[in-house]
Design an enzyme around this catalytic site. Structure first.
Site, short mmCIF file in Angstrom:
data_model
loop_
_atom_site.label_atom_id
_atom_site.label_comp_id
_atom_site.label_asym_id
_atom_site.label_seq_id
_atom_site.Cartn_x
_atom_site.Cartn_y
_atom_site.Cartn_z
N THR A 1 -47.33 -30.10 2.37
CA THR A 1 -46.05 -29.34 2.63
C THR A 1 -45.20 -29.00 1.04
O THR A 1 -45.00 -28.06 0.51
CB THR A 1 -45.20 -30.08 3.32
OG1 THR A 1 -45.87 -29.96 4.53
CG2 THR A 1 -43.70 -29.27 3.60
N ASP B 1 -47.28 -22.68 4.17
CA ASP B 1 -47.46 -23.49 2.91
C ASP B 1 -48.95 -24.02 2.97
O ASP B 1 -49.42 -24.69 1.83
CB ASP B 1 -46.38 -24.60 2.90
CG ASP B 1 -46.63 -25.53 4.20
OD1 ASP B 1 -46.86 -24.99 5.32
OD2 ASP B 1 -45.78 -26.60 3.93
#
Length: 272
Positions: free
Chosen positions: A9, A171
């Protein structure tokens, strides 16, 4: 989107807004160690320490342009100093985030011309129940409806319909974990008193406490099934993941569908 390596992330969010590889911007994992400062980064701590976020971002560069104003809601990074910013709040509804962003674009006095917002789904559901679960299918459908809500709001606003460019991205991706009933534990292959380990389960950064032990530690780590272990300098160039001091002496990379864990009694490894 093609994720940068490692596909986690915080590294990929920082790449999205800086255009830099992880070995350049330095956010190389969700959980990492900086040997220069002796600080550890975790997603729940040190988030407001600007030493982790030193590079210009797309929204800060936009603010430098004449008339440029940026707005950010819920991006997983602190702190962000721009015209309009609201921090991450898990209790906030996604529709409320969309409504807030569109209000900023439609502000009659100081409208923004760039906006970024983050939704933690379907990532959370995927981590909890797997990417191919019924819960994930339901959540993806809900996210699709949310995107429809945003598009409808844009289409009914003449200014936004004619001028707004919308980018929808992620992401990182996700894969179902195999062998959950027979997990791979790092301590089964290496003496944990000789190392410090940081990272996410598919990519583990190993700092060897004594340089004399690097070769034997690498040999032992190479026995871990469904993985490949590299000395930092031998990591394939295509990963762009070896030219930063936060990258370990050894990096263990799992095959898709596998991960490395610590025994439950070990607390220095964060599963994210």
């Amino acid at each position: 989107m093609i994720s940068t390596f490692a596909t986690a992330t915080f590294p990929n969010h920082y790449t999205l807004i800086t255009g830099l590889y992880e070995e350049v911007h330095g956010v190389i994992s969700n959980n990492m160690y900086d040997p220069k400062t002796n600080l550890t980064f975790e997603q729940s701590d040190n988030m407001t320490n600007n030493e982790w976020w030193p590079y210009p971002t797309i929204w800060s560069i936009n603010e430098q342009r004449k008339g440029g104003r940026s707005g950010v809601v819920g991006w997983p990074q602190d702190s962000i100093h721009i015209s309009k910013y609201q921090p991450f709040n898990r209790s906030r509804s996604f529709r409320d985030i969309i409504d807030q962003m569109l209000l900023w674009f439609n502000d009659s006095i100081e409208p923004i011309n760039f906006g970024a917002m983050y939704f933690y789904e379907p990532d959370r559901t995927g981590h909890q129940t797997g990417p191919y679960s019924k819960n994930m299918t339901t959540m993806v459908r809900e996210c699709d409806e949310l995107l429809g809500y945003l598009l409808d709001k844009i289409d009914t606003n003449e200014k936004l319909r004619k001028n707004l460019h919308l980018i929808v991205t992620s992401d990182h991706g996700m894969e179902q974990i195999n062998g959950t009933n027979n997990p791979i534990y790092l301590e089964d292959y290496v003496d944990h008193t000789k190392i410090r380990s940081f990272g996410v389960p598919p990519v583990t950064n190993i700092f060897v406490l004594s340089s004399n032990d690097i070769d034997i530690v690498l040999k032992n780590l190479s026995r871990i099934p469904h993985s490949q272990s590299y000395k930092r300098q031998d990591i394939p160039d295509r990963y762009h993941y070896k030219n930063h001091e936060r990258i370990g002496d050894i990096v263990v990379i799992c095959e898709p569908g596998y991960e490395i864990n610590h025994h439950p009694s070990r607390k220095n490894f964060i599963l994210i």
